[in-house]
Design an enzyme around this catalytic site. Sequence first.
Site, short mmCIF file in Angstrom:
data_model
loop_
_atom_site.label_atom_id
_atom_site.label_comp_id
_atom_site.label_asym_id
_atom_site.label_seq_id
_atom_site.Cartn_x
_atom_site.Cartn_y
_atom_site.Cartn_z
N TYR A 160 33.73 36.67 42.80
CA TYR A 160 34.03 35.55 41.91
C TYR A 160 35.15 35.94 40.96
O TYR A 160 35.08 37.01 40.33
CB TYR A 160 32.76 35.18 41.15
CG TYR A 160 32.87 34.04 40.15
CD1 TYR A 160 33.87 33.10 40.21
CD2 TYR A 160 31.94 33.92 39.13
CE1 TYR A 160 33.95 32.06 39.30
CE2 TYR A 160 32.00 32.89 38.21
CZ TYR A 160 33.01 31.97 38.29
OH TYR A 160 33.08 30.94 37.39
N CYS A 161 36.19 35.10 40.87
CA CYS A 161 37.31 35.33 39.95
C CYS A 161 37.97 36.67 40.26
O CYS A 161 38.30 36.94 41.41
CB CYS A 161 36.81 35.22 38.51
SG CYS A 161 38.10 35.32 37.25
N VAL A 162 38.18 37.54 39.28
CA VAL A 162 38.81 38.83 39.57
C VAL A 162 37.91 39.69 40.45
O VAL A 162 38.40 40.58 41.15
CB VAL A 162 39.18 39.59 38.28
CG1 VAL A 162 40.26 38.86 37.52
CG2 VAL A 162 37.98 39.80 37.39
N GLY A 217 36.53 38.45 43.01
CA GLY A 217 36.97 38.03 44.33
C GLY A 217 38.26 38.71 44.75
O GLY A 217 38.43 39.09 45.92
#
Length: 592
Positions: A328-330, A332
């Site tokens: 998720y987000c960074v 990811g």
Amino acid sequence: MTNQPADMATAGAMTDLVSSRWLSDRIAERIDRAAGVAVARASSGLPLPRILLAYADWAMHLGLSPGKAGQLVEAWARQYRRMGRFTLNTMIQGAAAPREVEPEAGDRRFVDEGWRNPPFSLLEQAFLLRREWWREAATGVRGVSDEDAALVRFFNDRLLDSIAPGNFPLTNPQVLRTTWQEKGANLLRGARNLVRDVYRDKTGQPPAALADFKVGENLATTPGRVVYRNRLIELIQYEPTTRRVHPEPVLIVPAWIMKFYILDLAEGQSMVRYLLDQGHTVFIVSWKNPDAGDRDLGMDDYRTLGPMAALDAIGELLPERPVHAMGYCVGGTLMSITAATMARDGDDRLASLTLLAAQSDFTLAGELKLFINEAQLTWLDHMMNRKGVLEADQMAGAFKLLRASDMVWQPLVDNYLLGVDGRGIALMAWNADATRMPYRMHTEYLRRLYLHNELAQGQYLVDSRPIAIKDIRVPIFAVGTETDHIAPWHSAYKICLLSQSDDLTFLLTSGGHNAGIITPPGHPRRRYRQYRWGPDDRYLSPDEFFERAEPEQGSWWPAWQAWLAGHSGNKVAPPAMGDSLADAPGTYVHQR
């Protein structure tokens, strides 16, 4: 008679004095860094010289462009005519008068019906027309670089946001109506909220949003245990809730810029609980809140001590079982790096890869990229070098600047003019529970990914060898959110161009970076669209994807879970729980 040796000695001494360097490079650098730290802290991290140069570039070239200046004069007169026309129509039609300019999609400032009635409708239109003119003024000036023009437009918008009519009690119809209806009680509540928040800030107490929430009591309450710990992560394994589970476990790698429990929020809002109830074995990484002792941890440390260490630990608990990895987000972005490295090295432990609001190519990274240049990185370097970390409030301030109308001014109106107390909202409590970031990691992340885009260009090195997204061959499920200001969906969509997986799905959901992801089934007014590529399908542009993928109502979670189930084996008995180092949610999540 002249004393020649003495004169020569004196001249030699003078020459040495003139040619000597009083300040060594090291001392000069320390002085420059100290000055930089002072200026950076005084400006809250904004690169003031860079901003001033952008405005100077714009103003100078505008002064040398009489044609453009003439167009702006015409535009100014034209807007006065439009404002006059709207005023006349309002006098005749009242609230039914058509707007000259509509608020942007997602702009919550003017949703109240009071803005359709005069005189507030006049204030709204005057503000929107003024903003329109200033945007035109910063656009199309010959000689101004695209970067400078974008920076001027950005700060013009932020300055105008500060004087929007909704920010002031006498020009906000909702505030005036609420004050009349409640006989001023809302203003008393707002004053109490203001005193409370100032007091908590000055005394170093946690934000008020956390007052009604406590991690482990009404946040992050899904039962589980910490089964692995190193200096950077705790790995939590959750207790199964079904009698049979899919054999492939799910590993969740959240962003390290916030606490992991956004994915295990409150009752009814937990993605972790939802996956468990659908028959998945779930592990999640809980990142340490770094301190000065972690200043030298870099991106590769986050990879090896993070997802790689977690995969090793899961492999010991559940040997020979491939893992569904989700980032998720960074987190990811880190999982993309990890998956590409594993593909390069022949490591086949992944069953699939899911990326939520995550970027692998940073060419379309949105307004945040305006601040990722050498000037800004030098400023951040000054701020982080002394303490060894980027403080949580500094990162939060950067995100708030991107959406000042939603994240600064509207909350001020809600809290202090309308007297609304946001303490009962779990997502706001999580948002207030921020973390720090190590100096080296954050510098590497911004320079290697945002500034130089090494991952997308095949120049990102792991163990001195390049990796490439195209090497990832496992099935990929990528999610973007429509109004994301941190990872714009067009940027997240780039994975569809970089990947050569034979099984790729992209899903676009309504909402923003956080609220769009935390969308449990039953959430009102949510929709999504998705498209799945097969091995013979061609690439679709973002616009083609948007047209081809039909919108569907409801949460996107069931669509993803069905995809996970379709890439999993038949259900078996739940695996045994690992030895417990601590009960979930663990110890790292409590670090301040």
